[in-house]
Scaffold this motif. Structure first.
Motif, PDB file in Angstrom:
ATOM      1  N   ARG A  18      16.242  29.340  -3.219  1.00  0.00           N
ATOM      2  CA  ARG A  18      16.437  29.275  -4.676  1.00  0.00           C
ATOM      3  C   ARG A  18      17.906  29.471  -5.050  1.00  0.00           C
ATOM      4  O   ARG A  18      18.382  28.936  -6.043  1.00  0.00           O
ATOM      5  CB  ARG A  18      15.578  30.326  -5.385  1.00  0.00           C
ATOM      6  CG  ARG A  18      14.158  29.869  -5.659  1.00  0.00           C
ATOM      7  CD  ARG A  18      13.428  30.781  -6.619  1.00  0.00           C
ATOM      8  NE  ARG A  18      13.260  32.139  -6.169  1.00  0.00           N
ATOM      9  CZ  ARG A  18      12.321  32.550  -5.302  1.00  0.00           C
ATOM     10  NH1 ARG A  18      11.471  31.700  -4.791  1.00  0.00           N
ATOM     11  NH2 ARG A  18      12.237  33.811  -4.965  1.00  0.00           N
ATOM     12  N   LEU A  19      18.616  30.244  -4.243  1.00  0.00           N
ATOM     13  CA  LEU A  19      20.035  30.485  -4.482  1.00  0.00           C
ATOM     14  C   LEU A  19      20.909  29.327  -4.007  1.00  0.00           C
ATOM     15  O   LEU A  19      22.133  29.371  -4.153  1.00  0.00           O
ATOM     16  CB  LEU A  19      20.472  31.780  -3.792  1.00  0.00           C
ATOM     17  CG  LEU A  19      19.919  33.061  -4.392  1.00  0.00           C
ATOM     18  CD1 LEU A  19      20.073  34.227  -3.425  1.00  0.00           C
ATOM     19  CD2 LEU A  19      20.606  33.363  -5.716  1.00  0.00           C
ATOM     20  N   GLY A  20      20.297  28.316  -3.417  1.00  0.00           N
ATOM     21  CA  GLY A  20      21.043  27.159  -2.939  1.00  0.00           C
ATOM     22  C   GLY A  20      21.564  27.307  -1.527  1.00  0.00           C
ATOM     23  O   GLY A  20      22.299  26.442  -1.041  1.00  0.00           O
ATOM     24  N   ALA A  21      21.199  28.388  -0.839  1.00  0.00           N
ATOM     25  CA  ALA A  21      21.656  28.601   0.528  1.00  0.00           C
ATOM     26  C   ALA A  21      20.884  27.675   1.472  1.00  0.00           C
ATOM     27  O   ALA A  21      19.715  27.359   1.238  1.00  0.00           O
ATOM     28  CB  ALA A  21      21.465  30.062   0.936  1.00  0.00           C
ATOM     29  N   VAL A  22      21.551  27.261   2.537  1.00  0.00           N
ATOM     30  CA  VAL A  22      20.984  26.340   3.508  1.00  0.00           C
ATOM     31  C   VAL A  22      21.057  26.975   4.890  1.00  0.00           C
ATOM     32  O   VAL A  22      22.097  27.529   5.275  1.00  0.00           O
ATOM     33  CB  VAL A  22      21.776  25.006   3.500  1.00  0.00           C
ATOM     34  CG1 VAL A  22      21.254  24.052   4.556  1.00  0.00           C
ATOM     35  CG2 VAL A  22      21.732  24.367   2.123  1.00  0.00           C
ATOM     36  N   LYS A  23      19.959  26.889   5.627  1.00  0.00           N
ATOM     37  CA  LYS A  23      19.948  27.436   6.991  1.00  0.00           C
ATOM     38  C   LYS A  23      20.923  26.630   7.843  1.00  0.00           C
ATOM     39  O   LYS A  23      20.791  25.413   7.948  1.00  0.00           O
ATOM     40  CB  LYS A  23      18.535  27.392   7.558  1.00  0.00           C
ATOM     41  CG  LYS A  23      18.404  28.104   8.878  1.00  0.00           C
ATOM     42  CD  LYS A  23      16.970  28.307   9.307  1.00  0.00           C
ATOM     43  CE  LYS A  23      16.318  26.999   9.633  1.00  0.00           C
ATOM     44  NZ  LYS A  23      15.058  27.141  10.347  1.00  0.00           N
ATOM     45  N   ASP A  24      21.930  27.330   8.406  1.00  0.00           N
ATOM     46  CA  ASP A  24      22.930  26.584   9.177  1.00  0.00           C
ATOM     47  C   ASP A  24      23.236  27.172  10.547  1.00  0.00           C
ATOM     48  O   ASP A  24      24.061  26.635  11.270  1.00  0.00           O
ATOM     49  CB  ASP A  24      24.216  26.396   8.361  1.00  0.00           C
ATOM     50  CG  ASP A  24      25.130  27.611   8.331  1.00  0.00           C
ATOM     51  OD1 ASP A  24      24.713  28.718   8.722  1.00  0.00           O
ATOM     52  OD2 ASP A  24      26.288  27.450   7.905  1.00  0.00           O
ATOM     53  N   ALA A  25      22.583  28.282  10.913  1.00  0.00           N
ATOM     54  CA  ALA A  25      22.840  28.866  12.229  1.00  0.00           C
ATOM     55  C   ALA A  25      21.730  29.862  12.559  1.00  0.00           C
ATOM     56  O   ALA A  25      20.841  30.130  11.740  1.00  0.00           O
ATOM     57  CB  ALA A  25      24.209  29.560  12.249  1.00  0.00           C
ATOM     58  N   GLU A  26      21.815  30.396  13.763  1.00  0.00           N
ATOM     59  CA  GLU A  26      20.900  31.437  14.230  1.00  0.00           C
ATOM     60  C   GLU A  26      21.763  32.620  14.679  1.00  0.00           C
ATOM     61  O   GLU A  26      22.909  32.450  15.087  1.00  0.00           O
ATOM     62  CB  GLU A  26      20.070  30.938  15.415  1.00  0.00           C
ATOM     63  CG  GLU A  26      19.333  29.623  15.167  1.00  0.00           C
ATOM     64  CD  GLU A  26      18.192  29.758  14.186  1.00  0.00           C
ATOM     65  OE1 GLU A  26      17.474  30.773  14.254  1.00  0.00           O
ATOM     66  OE2 GLU A  26      18.018  28.858  13.346  1.00  0.00           O
TER      67      GLU A  26
END
Length: 179
Positions: free
Chosen positions: A142-150
């Motif tokens: 919802r905050l616009g964050a995107v999963k980009d790593a582990e």
């Protein structure tokens, strides 16, 4: 140091205080704290609350108690967290029992992110989310964050790294949160 107070439409983000301890300890004693190192007994919860306050002293930023603006009842903790071993500064949120599902985490995290960008001058921030923590992943999205790593933490295990949009990508930087 003086911890700044932020306000949103419904919330006050303020310094953690001793009067918040009972609700804080109840949260950490519950299964709801399983994604952030809990459950903890009262003694260890007190140490965690002291850590939250000390983070401000050591780094100049930290997490706020999120309180209802009308009643000042503590609803959770939200803010910037970057303890030793973290990959980079994080916007994190924990809501106390009964505060979930009302949009408080998103509202408070937007104010914290605006503070990181507009006051601290940062151009990026992350949120770490345990794979099974679907509620927290939904807030990040919802905050616009995107999963980009582990990220693998020695105590908390495997975590997804969600990257928030930078200040240049936000339509409203959020300066009104602390104006």
């Amino acid at each position: 140091m003086t911890i700044p107070v932020l306000t949103t439409e419904r919330l006050t983000l303020r310094a953690p205080e001793q009067r918040d301890f009972d609700v804080f300890a109840a949260f950490y004693a519950s299964d709801r704290a399983r994604f952030i190192g809990g459950p903890l007994d009262r003694e260890r919860a007190w140490r965690q609350l002291a850590t939250e306050a000390g983070h401000w002293q050591l780094l100049g930023y930290g997490r706020w108690i999120v309180a209802d603006r009308a009643t000042d009842d503590a609803l959770g903790m939200v803010g910037i967290w970057n303890p030793e071993g973290w990959p980079e500064p994080e916007i994190g949120w924990d809501l106390f029992d009964g505060a979930e599902g009302k949009g408080y985490a998103t509202e408070a995290a937007e104010a914290a992110r605006a503070y990181a960008y507009d006051i601290l001058g940062w151009d990026t921030v992350i949120s770490l989310v345990a794979p099974a923590n679907t509620g927290s992943a939904a807030v990040a999205t919802r905050l616009g964050a995107v999963k980009d790593a582990e990220f693998d933490h020695p105590r908390l295990g495997h975590l997804h790294v969600y990257r928030h949009p930078g200040p240049q990508d936000l339509v409203n930087g959020g300066a009104e949160a602390y104006a």
